[in-house]
Design a protein around this motif. Structure first.
Motif, PDB file in Angstrom:
ATOM      1  N   ALA B 161       0.818  -1.214   0.000  1.00 26.90           N
ATOM      2  CA  ALA B 161       0.000   0.000   0.000  1.00 26.90           C
ATOM      3  C   ALA B 161       0.857   1.272   0.000  1.00 26.90           C
ATOM      4  O   ALA B 161       0.324   2.377   0.107  1.00 26.90           O
ATOM      5  CB  ALA B 161      -0.966   0.007   1.183  1.00 26.90           C
ATOM      6  N   GLY B 162       2.177   1.144  -0.113  1.00 26.69           N
ATOM      7  CA  GLY B 162       3.034   2.326  -0.245  1.00 26.69           C
ATOM      8  C   GLY B 162       2.619   3.116  -1.476  1.00 26.69           C
ATOM      9  O   GLY B 162       2.339   2.530  -2.519  1.00 26.69           O
ATOM     10  N   GLY B 163       2.554   4.431  -1.355  1.00 26.22           N
ATOM     11  CA  GLY B 163       2.144   5.260  -2.480  1.00 26.22           C
ATOM     12  C   GLY B 163       0.649   5.492  -2.571  1.00 26.22           C
ATOM     13  O   GLY B 163       0.167   6.073  -3.543  1.00 26.22           O
ATOM     14  N   GLU B 164      -0.114   5.098  -1.553  1.00 19.81           N
ATOM     15  CA  GLU B 164      -1.576   5.326  -1.584  1.00 19.81           C
ATOM     16  C   GLU B 164      -1.884   6.778  -1.212  1.00 19.81           C
ATOM     17  O   GLU B 164      -2.622   7.081  -0.261  1.00 19.81           O
ATOM     18  CB  GLU B 164      -2.300   4.360  -0.652  1.00 19.81           C
ATOM     19  CG  GLU B 164      -2.433   2.945  -1.198  1.00 19.81           C
ATOM     20  CD  GLU B 164      -3.382   2.835  -2.394  1.00 19.81           C
ATOM     21  OE1 GLU B 164      -3.992   3.848  -2.790  1.00 19.81           O
ATOM     22  OE2 GLU B 164      -3.490   1.717  -2.948  1.00 19.81           O
ATOM     23  N   ILE B 165      -1.317   7.665  -1.999  1.00 19.01           N
ATOM     24  CA  ILE B 165      -1.387   9.084  -1.738  1.00 19.01           C
ATOM     25  C   ILE B 165      -2.827   9.600  -1.734  1.00 19.01           C
ATOM     26  O   ILE B 165      -3.181  10.535  -1.026  1.00 19.01           O
ATOM     27  CB  ILE B 165      -0.538   9.829  -2.791  1.00 19.01           C
ATOM     28  CG1 ILE B 165       0.939   9.547  -2.539  1.00 19.01           C
ATOM     29  CG2 ILE B 165      -0.839  11.310  -2.807  1.00 19.01           C
ATOM     30  CD1 ILE B 165       1.860  10.047  -3.632  1.00 19.01           C
ATOM     31  N   HIS B 167      -5.222   8.457  -0.355  1.00 23.54           N
ATOM     32  CA  HIS B 167      -5.908   8.226   0.911  1.00 23.54           C
ATOM     33  C   HIS B 167      -5.238   8.910   2.094  1.00 23.54           C
ATOM     34  O   HIS B 167      -5.509   8.585   3.249  1.00 23.54           O
ATOM     35  CB  HIS B 167      -6.116   6.726   1.121  1.00 23.54           C
ATOM     36  CG  HIS B 167      -6.972   6.151   0.039  1.00 23.54           C
ATOM     37  ND1 HIS B 167      -8.337   6.269   0.042  1.00 23.54           N
ATOM     38  CD2 HIS B 167      -6.654   5.556  -1.137  1.00 23.54           C
ATOM     39  CE1 HIS B 167      -8.830   5.737  -1.073  1.00 23.54           C
ATOM     40  NE2 HIS B 167      -7.825   5.295  -1.809  1.00 23.54           N
ATOM     41  N   ILE B 168      -4.359   9.846   1.785  1.00 21.44           N
ATOM     42  CA  ILE B 168      -3.878  10.758   2.826  1.00 21.44           C
ATOM     43  C   ILE B 168      -5.071  11.605   3.268  1.00 21.44           C
ATOM     44  O   ILE B 168      -5.856  12.073   2.445  1.00 21.44           O
ATOM     45  CB  ILE B 168      -2.759  11.663   2.257  1.00 21.44           C
ATOM     46  CG1 ILE B 168      -1.484  10.842   2.087  1.00 21.44           C
ATOM     47  CG2 ILE B 168      -2.528  12.886   3.129  1.00 21.44           C
ATOM     48  CD1 ILE B 168      -0.345  11.620   1.482  1.00 21.44           C
ATOM     49  N   ILE B 169      -5.219  11.768   4.582  1.00 21.37           N
ATOM     50  CA  ILE B 169      -6.350  12.544   5.118  1.00 21.37           C
ATOM     51  C   ILE B 169      -5.992  14.033   5.067  1.00 21.37           C
ATOM     52  O   ILE B 169      -5.018  14.469   5.681  1.00 21.37           O
ATOM     53  CB  ILE B 169      -6.649  12.155   6.586  1.00 21.37           C
ATOM     54  CG1 ILE B 169      -6.893  10.648   6.719  1.00 21.37           C
ATOM     55  CG2 ILE B 169      -7.823  12.982   7.137  1.00 21.37           C
ATOM     56  CD1 ILE B 169      -8.121  10.124   6.038  1.00 21.37           C
ATOM     57  N   PRO B 172      -9.963  16.020   8.124  1.00 20.06           N
ATOM     58  CA  PRO B 172     -10.608  15.123   9.090  1.00 20.06           C
ATOM     59  C   PRO B 172     -12.094  15.505   9.173  1.00 20.06           C
ATOM     60  O   PRO B 172     -12.409  16.697   9.148  1.00 20.06           O
ATOM     61  CB  PRO B 172      -9.878  15.436  10.400  1.00 20.06           C
ATOM     62  CG  PRO B 172      -8.550  15.989   9.976  1.00 20.06           C
ATOM     63  CD  PRO B 172      -8.818  16.740   8.702  1.00 20.06           C
ATOM     64  N   ASN B 173     -12.969  14.515   9.221  1.00 20.34           N
ATOM     65  CA  ASN B 173     -14.428  14.736   9.206  1.00 20.34           C
ATOM     66  C   ASN B 173     -14.931  15.260   7.859  1.00 20.34           C
ATOM     67  O   ASN B 173     -16.060  15.750   7.781  1.00 20.34           O
ATOM     68  CB  ASN B 173     -14.872  15.711  10.302  1.00 20.34           C
ATOM     69  CG  ASN B 173     -14.427  15.259  11.666  1.00 20.34           C
ATOM     70  OD1 ASN B 173     -14.583  14.087  12.006  1.00 20.34           O
ATOM     71  ND2 ASN B 173     -13.830  16.155  12.440  1.00 20.34           N
ATOM     72  N   CYS B 179     -13.049   4.215   0.494  1.00 17.08           N
ATOM     73  CA  CYS B 179     -12.268   3.345   1.399  1.00 17.08           C
ATOM     74  C   CYS B 179     -12.904   3.267   2.780  1.00 17.08           C
ATOM     75  O   CYS B 179     -12.467   2.484   3.618  1.00 17.08           O
ATOM     76  CB  CYS B 179     -10.816   3.824   1.498  1.00 17.08           C
ATOM     77  SG  CYS B 179     -10.556   5.221   2.619  1.00 17.08           S
ATOM     78  N   ASN B 181     -13.020   5.780   5.006  1.00 16.70           N
ATOM     79  CA  ASN B 181     -12.579   6.902   5.844  1.00 16.70           C
ATOM     80  C   ASN B 181     -13.189   8.224   5.381  1.00 16.70           C
ATOM     81  O   ASN B 181     -13.859   8.282   4.343  1.00 16.70           O
ATOM     82  CB  ASN B 181     -11.045   7.000   5.824  1.00 16.70           C
ATOM     83  CG  ASN B 181     -10.394   5.825   6.550  1.00 16.70           C
ATOM     84  OD1 ASN B 181     -11.060   5.130   7.322  1.00 16.70           O
ATOM     85  ND2 ASN B 181      -9.120   5.610   6.304  1.00 16.70           N
ATOM     86  N   ASN B 254       3.101  17.799   2.912  1.00  9.63           N
ATOM     87  CA  ASN B 254       3.310  16.825   3.983  1.00  9.63           C
ATOM     88  C   ASN B 254       4.087  15.602   3.494  1.00  9.63           C
ATOM     89  O   ASN B 254       4.943  15.078   4.211  1.00  9.63           O
ATOM     90  CB  ASN B 254       1.973  16.432   4.621  1.00  9.63           C
ATOM     91  CG  ASN B 254       1.570  17.427   5.705  1.00  9.63           C
ATOM     92  OD1 ASN B 254       2.403  18.189   6.202  1.00  9.63           O
ATOM     93  ND2 ASN B 254       0.303  17.412   6.082  1.00  9.63           N
ATOM     94  N   ILE B 255       3.819  15.163   2.271  1.00 13.78           N
ATOM     95  CA  ILE B 255       4.624  14.082   1.698  1.00 13.78           C
ATOM     96  C   ILE B 255       6.087  14.536   1.594  1.00 13.78           C
ATOM     97  O   ILE B 255       7.016  13.790   1.919  1.00 13.78           O
ATOM     98  CB  ILE B 255       4.112  13.692   0.292  1.00 13.78           C
ATOM     99  CG1 ILE B 255       2.696  13.142   0.365  1.00 13.78           C
ATOM    100  CG2 ILE B 255       5.049  12.675  -0.363  1.00 13.78           C
ATOM    101  CD1 ILE B 255       2.013  13.059  -0.999  1.00 13.78           C
TER     102      ILE B 255
END
Lengths: 324, 324
Positions: B161-165, B167-169, B172-173, B179, B181, B254-255
């Motif tokens: 799952a490396g690189g699942e960019i 799905h970076i949050i 929030p909310n 997925c 989330n 952030n990445i």
């Protein structure tokens, strides 16, 4: 069988820690000296050279019994040149030719990296990382640092800022950071960040709380006091810990959504709160992690304490193992 | 000089693209066939084998002139076993022994990885990544995918799952993601995310805007329409683009705070908006990036378009170069 040893050095603002290790990473001797930061830190490298040479004499060992020396240091490291710059807690303002001085002074090959990277390498190799190929290490101390290992190698990035986990933004428009940005993880999850949050939440809170009473009384608050009071069910202290663990869980989840490490290891002084901290971080991690990541990346507490630095630093010297 | 060739295959839900490349990554031949997803996708691998064999005959080439075949595929890849599972747009519900079938059918060694990773490898090798050691690739299409290269190697992580960019949050909310989330980047920066944001912001907006008029009229909106109207100074469209670029800038920062790549490359359909998109992402990136990262990580648009997939896939076959 290769019976040679490694030397690991963990250079900090207060003490310099040394270790002699087997090439399997087992510590055989440990000692430390006070860091003398006077005269622009000009005594530090000579003190390191002297301390190593002195201890080899003491243990009646000679240079041929060693593969080399590795060291973790604060500041910005140029690994190729073996220099350090901007280590303000060492009073090093000018570029320091550390590698050259230590190799000349000890007659052994020398490698260096930054302190958080070394601690990460140590925890990966002999600690919570279980020698895994993909390990993220986060250290919660005065600041928040990190070391990221992917495909069994540290990630330095193009300019050495790889692993600057403390500067991941977790709260846009949040607290201002020493780096100039707003909302860095470091401002919420370091020892000083925890205290900052406690002071802010105390101001808004009207109910009863020992933490609030202490803050209102002007007592000195530490991150340890906040966590201890939270364990004793202090309402306000628990709200502070909730916020800290929310930000940590969000950051660790986002790092893990990016890298899917086998282990995300949390160390440093704040992590002394142990499972009490870890369980709440885990809850937030599960909320924010991509499903595949949620089930395959494991959060753990660091296991090596203060030894992580010298163990990881020593592992840097393994690069000299096959070069003769 | 090694005059052998590579074959790259980019398997998608609509077409299968093929290329014959030099080992330096230059495309010499390209062709494509329609993806036949009938009968649980059971025709796909035989079609790939047939098409490769047919074209080698056509070009009067034989197997000894090739190093091997690499392929990018949707779904979850087991690189060691050479299998794929869960590629729903191919109707592949069962585990597919792709490597074995293609090696048996073509007589050439075969390697595979997921499609976003292959596109990332392609852009790193011959496109915007300039063959750098540390490159992050983000593709903005129906979803948001990514490929992360550090120390010159793709990061797969412990469970792929490396690189699942995507799905970076980032909120929030925020919007719920497929997925499970809430607040994944994919919900804001994919083609569908852009439209979702446009619909939501249109509801709150009272002023004049062609985008609002179209939405109120029930016209079909696409991400391209939103960007085109923003370029024509439509107020609402610009607020949508601002939000998209805010989330992208935050995620890329952030990445980059985590990995400090040399290049962060943005590709995929949404990136067709070009510099108009890039400049606004850059502004947000600069706001959220750690100072060292801000000055050393460069944002760029992807350069290879549809060819990134076959070029990156072909590069997977380079692992067979020295094995005879």
């Amino acid at each position: 069988m290769d019976n040679r040893k490694l030397i690991g050095v963990d250079l900090g603002g207060t003490t310099i820690k040394f270790g002699i290790l087997t090439i399997e990473g087992e510590i055989q001797q440990k000692w430390s000296v006070r860091t003398n930061v006077l005269d622009e830190g000009s005594h530090i490298v000579p003190d390191i050279v002297h301390s190593i040479n002195h201890h080899l004499d003491l243990y009646k060992m000679n240079r041929s019994q060693f593969v080399g020396i590795g060291m973790g240091t604060p500041g910005t490291v140029d690994r190729d040149k073996g220099t350090v710059v901007g280590a303000y807690n060492l009073n090093w303002k000018q570029t320091q030719p550390v590698k050259q001085q230590i190799e000349d002074g000890t007659g052994m090959p020398f490698a260096l990296d930054n302190d958080a990277n070394c601690a990460g390498l140590g925890e990966r190799w002999k600690g919570a990382g279980n020698d895994g190929d993909d390990v993220v290490f986060i250290t919660l101390g005065t600041g928040v640092g990190g070391g990221i290992i992917a495909n069994h190698k540290l990630i330095h990035g193009v300019n050495g800022a790889g692993g600057e986990i403390g500067h991941i933004i977790v709260e846009p428009n949040g607290y201002q950071c020493t780096c100039g940005n707003h909302g860095c993880l470091e401002q919420y999850a370091s020892a000083t960040g925890v205290v900052h949050l406690a002071q802010d939440l105390a101001e808004e809170y009207e109910g009863s709380s020992r933490l609030k009473a202490m803050i209102d009384n002007g007592d000195e608050i530490t991150s340890k006091i906040v966590f201890d009071l939270a364990k004793e069910d202090d309402y306000l202290a628990n709200r502070v810990v909730d916020r800290v663990c929310y930000y940590l869980g969000l950051a660790v989840a986002n790092i893990s959504n990016t890298l899917n490490p086998e282990f995300a290891v949390i160390g440093g002084g704040v992590s002394a709160a142990g499972d009490f901290l870890l369980e709440r971080v885990q809850k937030n991690f599960e909320r924010f992690a991509f499903p595949t990541v949620r089930t395959s990346t494991r959060l753990k507490l660091a296991e090596l304490g203060n030894d992580a630095g010298i163990i990881g630093a020593a592992s840097l010297a393994l690069q000299f193992k096959d070069k003769e």
